[in-house]
Design a protein around this motif. Structure first.
Motif, PDB file in Angstrom:
ATOM      1  N   ARG A  24      36.357  55.078  23.550  1.00  0.00           N
ATOM      2  CA  ARG A  24      37.322  54.598  24.530  1.00  0.00           C
ATOM      3  C   ARG A  24      37.917  53.298  24.008  1.00  0.00           C
ATOM      4  NH1 ARG A  24      38.099  50.748  28.106  1.00  0.00           N
ATOM      5  NH2 ARG A  24      38.852  51.103  30.200  1.00  0.00           N
ATOM      6  N   PRO A  25      39.232  53.216  23.855  1.00  0.00           N
ATOM      7  CA  PRO A  25      39.827  51.966  23.383  1.00  0.00           C
ATOM      8  C   PRO A  25      39.801  50.904  24.476  1.00  0.00           C
ATOM      9  CG  PRO A  25      41.545  53.510  23.969  1.00  0.00           C
ATOM     10  CD  PRO A  25      40.234  54.253  24.099  1.00  0.00           C
ATOM     11  N   LEU A  26      39.827  49.658  24.066  1.00  0.00           N
ATOM     12  CA  LEU A  26      40.015  48.581  25.040  1.00  0.00           C
ATOM     13  C   LEU A  26      41.471  48.626  25.478  1.00  0.00           C
ATOM     14  CD1 LEU A  26      38.012  45.678  23.412  1.00  0.00           C
ATOM     15  CD2 LEU A  26      37.511  46.824  25.562  1.00  0.00           C
ATOM     16  N   ARG A  27      41.676  48.695  26.757  1.00  0.00           N
ATOM     17  CA  ARG A  27      43.022  48.840  27.299  1.00  0.00           C
ATOM     18  C   ARG A  27      43.589  47.492  27.733  1.00  0.00           C
ATOM     19  NH1 ARG A  27      40.363  53.728  29.639  1.00  0.00           N
ATOM     20  NH2 ARG A  27      41.070  55.401  28.285  1.00  0.00           N
ATOM     21  N   PHE A  28      44.864  47.489  28.036  1.00  0.00           N
ATOM     22  CA  PHE A  28      45.564  46.278  28.447  1.00  0.00           C
ATOM     23  C   PHE A  28      44.839  45.579  29.596  1.00  0.00           C
ATOM     24  CE2 PHE A  28      48.677  44.174  31.202  1.00  0.00           C
ATOM     25  CZ  PHE A  28      49.249  43.279  30.302  1.00  0.00           C
ATOM     26  N   GLY A  29      44.401  46.344  30.586  1.00  0.00           N
ATOM     27  CA  GLY A  29      43.729  45.776  31.754  1.00  0.00           C
ATOM     28  C   GLY A  29      42.345  45.227  31.461  1.00  0.00           C
ATOM     29  N   ASP A  30      41.777  45.555  30.306  1.00  0.00           N
ATOM     30  CA  ASP A  30      40.467  45.048  29.918  1.00  0.00           C
ATOM     31  C   ASP A  30      40.553  43.661  29.275  1.00  0.00           C
ATOM     32  OD1 ASP A  30      39.244  47.512  30.601  1.00  0.00           O
ATOM     33  OD2 ASP A  30      39.672  48.324  28.606  1.00  0.00           O
ATOM     34  N   CYS A  31      41.776  43.231  28.970  1.00  0.00           N
ATOM     35  CA  CYS A  31      41.961  42.054  28.116  1.00  0.00           C
ATOM     36  C   CYS A  31      42.737  40.933  28.799  1.00  0.00           C
ATOM     37  CB  CYS A  31      42.707  42.467  26.850  1.00  0.00           C
ATOM     38  SG  CYS A  31      41.852  43.744  25.909  1.00  0.00           S
ATOM     39  N   ASP A  32      42.591  39.755  28.214  1.00  0.00           N
ATOM     40  CA  ASP A  32      43.380  38.606  28.666  1.00  0.00           C
ATOM     41  C   ASP A  32      44.746  38.656  27.964  1.00  0.00           C
ATOM     42  OD1 ASP A  32      43.057  37.580  26.067  1.00  0.00           O
ATOM     43  OD2 ASP A  32      41.526  36.146  26.661  1.00  0.00           O
ATOM     44  N   PRO A  33      45.662  37.723  28.275  1.00  0.00           N
ATOM     45  CA  PRO A  33      47.002  37.787  27.676  1.00  0.00           C
ATOM     46  C   PRO A  33      47.027  37.734  26.144  1.00  0.00           C
ATOM     47  CG  PRO A  33      47.031  36.355  29.579  1.00  0.00           C
ATOM     48  CD  PRO A  33      45.587  36.704  29.325  1.00  0.00           C
ATOM     49  N   SER A  34      45.972  37.211  25.524  1.00  0.00           N
ATOM     50  CA  SER A  34      45.951  37.164  24.055  1.00  0.00           C
ATOM     51  C   SER A  34      45.428  38.466  23.450  1.00  0.00           C
ATOM     52  CB  SER A  34      45.103  35.988  23.568  1.00  0.00           C
ATOM     53  OG  SER A  34      43.740  36.179  23.901  1.00  0.00           O
ATOM     54  N   GLY A  35      45.044  39.434  24.298  1.00  0.00           N
ATOM     55  CA  GLY A  35      44.579  40.725  23.811  1.00  0.00           C
ATOM     56  C   GLY A  35      43.091  40.792  23.531  1.00  0.00           C
ATOM     57  N   ILE A  36      42.338  39.760  23.937  1.00  0.00           N
ATOM     58  CA  ILE A  36      40.886  39.753  23.752  1.00  0.00           C
ATOM     59  C   ILE A  36      40.226  40.209  25.049  1.00  0.00           C
ATOM     60  CG2 ILE A  36      38.859  38.324  23.252  1.00  0.00           C
ATOM     61  CD1 ILE A  36      40.715  36.514  21.606  1.00  0.00           C
ATOM     62  N   ALA A  37      39.227  41.078  24.926  1.00  0.00           N
ATOM     63  CA  ALA A  37      38.572  41.658  26.103  1.00  0.00           C
ATOM     64  C   ALA A  37      37.836  40.606  26.919  1.00  0.00           C
ATOM     65  CB  ALA A  37      37.595  42.741  25.676  1.00  0.00           C
ATOM     66  N   TYR A  38      37.974  40.703  28.231  1.00  0.00           N
ATOM     67  CA  TYR A  38      37.153  39.919  29.142  1.00  0.00           C
ATOM     68  C   TYR A  38      35.738  40.465  29.049  1.00  0.00           C
ATOM     69  CZ  TYR A  38      41.409  38.447  31.678  1.00  0.00           C
ATOM     70  OH  TYR A  38      42.609  37.926  32.043  1.00  0.00           O
ATOM     71  N   PHE A  39      34.725  39.605  29.004  1.00  0.00           N
ATOM     72  CA  PHE A  39      33.359  40.128  28.886  1.00  0.00           C
ATOM     73  C   PHE A  39      32.954  41.002  30.065  1.00  0.00           C
ATOM     74  CE2 PHE A  39      32.535  36.095  30.980  1.00  0.00           C
ATOM     75  CZ  PHE A  39      31.520  36.391  31.867  1.00  0.00           C
ATOM     76  N   PRO A  40      33.418  40.768  31.322  1.00  0.00           N
ATOM     77  CA  PRO A  40      33.025  41.689  32.403  1.00  0.00           C
ATOM     78  C   PRO A  40      33.603  43.094  32.224  1.00  0.00           C
ATOM     79  CG  PRO A  40      33.829  39.625  33.329  1.00  0.00           C
ATOM     80  CD  PRO A  40      34.130  39.612  31.864  1.00  0.00           C
ATOM     81  N   SER A  41      34.660  43.223  31.432  1.00  0.00           N
ATOM     82  CA  SER A  41      35.242  44.547  31.194  1.00  0.00           C
ATOM     83  C   SER A  41      34.239  45.476  30.533  1.00  0.00           C
ATOM     84  CB  SER A  41      36.487  44.442  30.313  1.00  0.00           C
ATOM     85  OG  SER A  41      37.508  43.745  30.974  1.00  0.00           O
ATOM     86  N   TYR A  42      33.376  44.933  29.676  1.00  0.00           N
ATOM     87  CA  TYR A  42      32.378  45.775  29.017  1.00  0.00           C
ATOM     88  C   TYR A  42      31.419  46.393  30.039  1.00  0.00           C
ATOM     89  CZ  TYR A  42      33.923  44.060  24.493  1.00  0.00           C
ATOM     90  OH  TYR A  42      34.671  43.771  23.391  1.00  0.00           O
ATOM     91  N   LEU A  43      31.107  45.661  31.077  1.00  0.00           N
ATOM     92  CA  LEU A  43      30.219  46.201  32.105  1.00  0.00           C
ATOM     93  C   LEU A  43      30.909  47.316  32.891  1.00  0.00           C
ATOM     94  CD1 LEU A  43      28.631  42.873  33.323  1.00  0.00           C
ATOM     95  CD2 LEU A  43      27.813  44.442  31.573  1.00  0.00           C
ATOM     96  N   ASN A  44      32.183  47.147  33.148  1.00  0.00           N
ATOM     97  CA  ASN A  44      32.954  48.189  33.822  1.00  0.00           C
ATOM     98  C   ASN A  44      33.031  49.438  32.938  1.00  0.00           C
ATOM     99  OD1 ASN A  44      34.552  49.268  35.910  1.00  0.00           O
ATOM    100  ND2 ASN A  44      36.403  48.713  34.802  1.00  0.00           N
ATOM    101  N   ILE A  45      33.236  49.240  31.653  1.00  0.00           N
ATOM    102  CA  ILE A  45      33.271  50.359  30.714  1.00  0.00           C
ATOM    103  C   ILE A  45      31.915  51.056  30.695  1.00  0.00           C
ATOM    104  CG2 ILE A  45      33.441  50.947  28.262  1.00  0.00           C
ATOM    105  CD1 ILE A  45      35.550  48.619  28.098  1.00  0.00           C
ATOM    106  N   LEU A  46      30.844  50.279  30.732  1.00  0.00           N
ATOM    107  CA  LEU A  46      29.494  50.843  30.723  1.00  0.00           C
ATOM    108  C   LEU A  46      29.260  51.766  31.915  1.00  0.00           C
ATOM    109  CD1 LEU A  46      26.681  50.975  29.444  1.00  0.00           C
ATOM    110  CD2 LEU A  46      26.093  48.934  30.758  1.00  0.00           C
ATOM    111  N   VAL A  47      29.755  51.385  33.076  1.00  0.00           N
ATOM    112  CA  VAL A  47      29.622  52.243  34.268  1.00  0.00           C
ATOM    113  C   VAL A  47      30.378  53.557  34.039  1.00  0.00           C
ATOM    114  CG1 VAL A  47      30.198  52.481  36.716  1.00  0.00           C
ATOM    115  CG2 VAL A  47      29.246  50.339  35.853  1.00  0.00           C
TER     116      VAL A  47
END
Length: 71
Positions: free
Chosen positions: A7-30
């Motif tokens: 699963r790629p990191l999507r736009f909504g998973d990231c901040d404006p610089s394109g780096i993933a927010y760490f809580p996004s990984y937990l959402n992906i895990l679910v």
């Protein structure tokens, strides 16, 4: 045999610089957990709502070795 999902990191998973927010990984895990049970023929919603079977997380330890980027 390990369960794998790509699963790629999507736009909504990231901040404006394109780096993933760490809580996004937990959402992906679910989502991966839901995919895992679906691969076994179990609807996650049916498990939790109808059969009242939960899958609690007792401990979670994340180590980030490098930033995750969108895409």
């Amino acid at each position: 045999m390990p369960f794998r999902v790509n699963r790629p990191l999507r736009f909504g998973d990231c901040d404006p610089s394109g780096i993933a927010y760490f809580p996004s990984y937990l959402n992906i895990l679910v989502g991966v957990l839901e995919d895992f049970f679906a691969s076994l023929g179990f609807s996650f919603r049916a498990m939790t709502d109808e059969r009242r079977i939960g899958v609690p997380t007792v401990r979670l330890d994340l180590t980030f070795k490098s930033p995750g980027f969108q895409g």
